[in-house]
Design a protein around this motif. Structure first.
Motif, PDB file in Angstrom:
ATOM      1  N   GLU A 179       0.829  -1.212   0.000  1.00 13.42           N
ATOM      2  CA  GLU A 179       0.000   0.000   0.000  1.00 13.42           C
ATOM      3  C   GLU A 179       0.862   1.260   0.000  1.00 13.42           C
ATOM      4  O   GLU A 179       0.523   2.262  -0.642  1.00 13.42           O
ATOM      5  N   GLN A 218       2.185   1.626  -3.497  1.00 16.83           N
ATOM      6  CA  GLN A 218       1.106   2.114  -4.359  1.00 16.83           C
ATOM      7  C   GLN A 218       0.927   3.617  -4.190  1.00 16.83           C
ATOM      8  O   GLN A 218       0.701   4.348  -5.165  1.00 16.83           O
ATOM      9  N   VAL A 260      -6.004   5.964 -10.850  1.00 20.92           N
ATOM     10  CA  VAL A 260      -5.646   5.257  -9.619  1.00 20.92           C
ATOM     11  C   VAL A 260      -6.772   4.304  -9.216  1.00 20.92           C
ATOM     12  O   VAL A 260      -6.535   3.147  -8.841  1.00 20.92           O
ATOM     13  N   ARG A 315      -6.528   0.247  -9.020  1.00 21.86           N
ATOM     14  CA  ARG A 315      -6.700  -0.437  -7.729  1.00 21.86           C
ATOM     15  C   ARG A 315      -8.071  -1.088  -7.590  1.00 21.86           C
ATOM     16  O   ARG A 315      -8.400  -1.644  -6.553  1.00 21.86           O
TER      17      ARG A 315
END
Length: 431
Positions: free
Chosen positions: A36, A39, A72, A76
């Motif tokens: 995370e 990311q 994004v 995701r």
């Protein structure tokens, strides 16, 4: 490194002990936290790259960065709203909360824990935010673990709040006063033809509402009412808001319902669709229609349950066609992963590029997705099966599948169904 991660993702070996299984779970949690963090880092770098490209192309400063949050979100596999929040969180962590970000990257802090800290410090100055970041997430002077690592979520939230109030009470009070503007009521589907009705209220109002419902439940129990406390509170809420119990009349409600003629006439049990909720059993829909003074909007359906196509020659979808698209798409934005309600009827292929104002080329989008897809480099086109194919500026392709109610060439309606549709349309106009 990659070999180690690959072995972890392959799962624990057969015969692993209980202790080994717990270690495996803990290590995988660390990998999730680190992933995370990476990311977030990638999202910030993407935002920077897009802004440079857009600036070089002459995009106005106020529009720089448009479309990044949606990319994004698509990457995701979350909603655009979530993508917007994740991008914002990433920027805050990397630019303003280095210790929190370091804990994430080390696998010791989750994205949600970081979100709590970012949220509770949002009203503070950069210096004060960094003080809390250091107080809770920096290691101790002798290398002790950061205080936040051992805290539960509620403990972490309370610790951040206390520090924020200590550092800048005025900002916290001003934020609370401003939050009153966000009060709202929401409705979302729940299983078994139920819904969750929620309200975001100032604390004094929320507590007062709950206390009144609780008082009604206690009075009902004292009078021998056999309903549970929760049932009495729910019924009292509905009664007091709709006035149902005081007037003795059935509530007049407006429902846009899509069901076949056979299902409505009780000769078929094909599921119906209720806008704002989703599929419901035909029997339930018939009972609901009999239980209230219902304003039936329209019946756009054929024997197979698909909606009948419509088209317009104007650039803007006329009201009837816009309503049709909203119903066809189930009232939900067509972007992959987005659950927001439809706010705009958008041409997949732009009207300026020859896109028609038709059921095939129109899609329902929320406000955020509609704006993002107007950014430089975005393309979309309708697929032959009713899907919408979206191509992002990076060349990634995302396909929104056709709605369940889509049909390219609907069969001819039977005479009985035509009559029923005309009756409902006449009722709609008369109402």
């Amino acid at each position: 490194m990659y070999d180690t991660i690959d072995r972890l993702l392959a799962g624990p070996p057969a015969g692993a002990s209980e202790a080994e299984l717990v270690d495996w779970i803990a290590r995988l949690e660390e990998v999730k936290c680190t992933a995370e963090a990476i990311q977030a880092e990638a999202a910030v770098r993407l935002d920077e790259a897009v802004r440079v490209r857009q600036a070089e192309a002459g995009v106005p400063a106020r529009k720089l960065g448009e479309g990044v949050a949606l990319q994004v979100a698509l990457g995701r596999r979350v909603s655009p709203e979530k993508g917007f929040k994740l991008l914002g969180l990433a920027k805050v962590l990397i630019a303003e909360m280095p210790h929190t970000f370091a804990l994430m990257k080390a696998g010791r802090f989750s994205q949600w824990q970081a979100t709590i800290l970012a949220r509770e410090t949002a009203c503070l100055s950069l210096d004060d935010r960094r003080v809390i970041d250091s107080e809770l997430c920096a290691p101790g002077p002798d290398g002790e673990p950061a205080r936040a690592v051992s805290m539960g979520l509620r403990q972490l939230e309370n610790a951040a709040k206390k520090l924020a109030i200590t550092l800048d009470q005025a900002s916290v009070v001003a934020r609370a006063a401003n939050a009153v503007k966000d009060r709202r009521v929401s409705l979302r589907p729940a299983p078994d033809t139920m819904t969750w009705l929620g309200a975001l209220l100032p604390v004094k109002d929320g507590v007062a509402v709950f206390a009144a419902l609780d008082q009604a439940a206690k009075a009902a129990a004292a009078a021998g009412d056999e309903r549970t406390r929760g049932q009495v509170m729910a019924d009292t809420l509905v009664d007091r808001i709709t006035g149902r119990s005081t007037t003795g009349a059935k509530p007049r409600i407006e429902v846009k319902i899509v069901m076949t003629a056979d299902s409505l006439a009780n000769t078929n049990d094909q599921p119906a669709m209720v806008e704002g909720y989703g599929p419901v059993p035909a029997a339930w829909a018939r009972d609901a229609l009999n239980d209230a003074d219902v304003f039936v909007r329209r019946l756009f359906t054929d024997p197979a349950g698909q909606l009948v196509a419509m088209e317009s020659h104007s650039r803007k979808a006329p009201e009837g066609l816009a309503e049709f698209i909203t119903t066809r798409d189930g009232g939900i934005c067509r972007t992959n992963g987005c659950d927001a309600p439809i706010r705009n009827i958008d041409h997949a292929q732009r009207h300026a590029d020859g896109g028609t104002t038709s059921t095939e080329n129109l899609q329902g989008l929320c406000e955020r997705c509609n704006q993002a897809k107007e950014a430089l480099g975005w393309q979309a086109r309708p697929g032959p099966d009713g899907s919408i194919i979206t191509i992002t500026p990076t060349g990634h392709i995302y396909t929104s599948p056709p709605p369940d109610t889509w049909r390219q060439d609907p069969p001819t309606l039977s005479r009985a169904e035509l009559i029923l549709r005309d009756v409902l349309l006449d009722y709609d106009l008369a109402a």
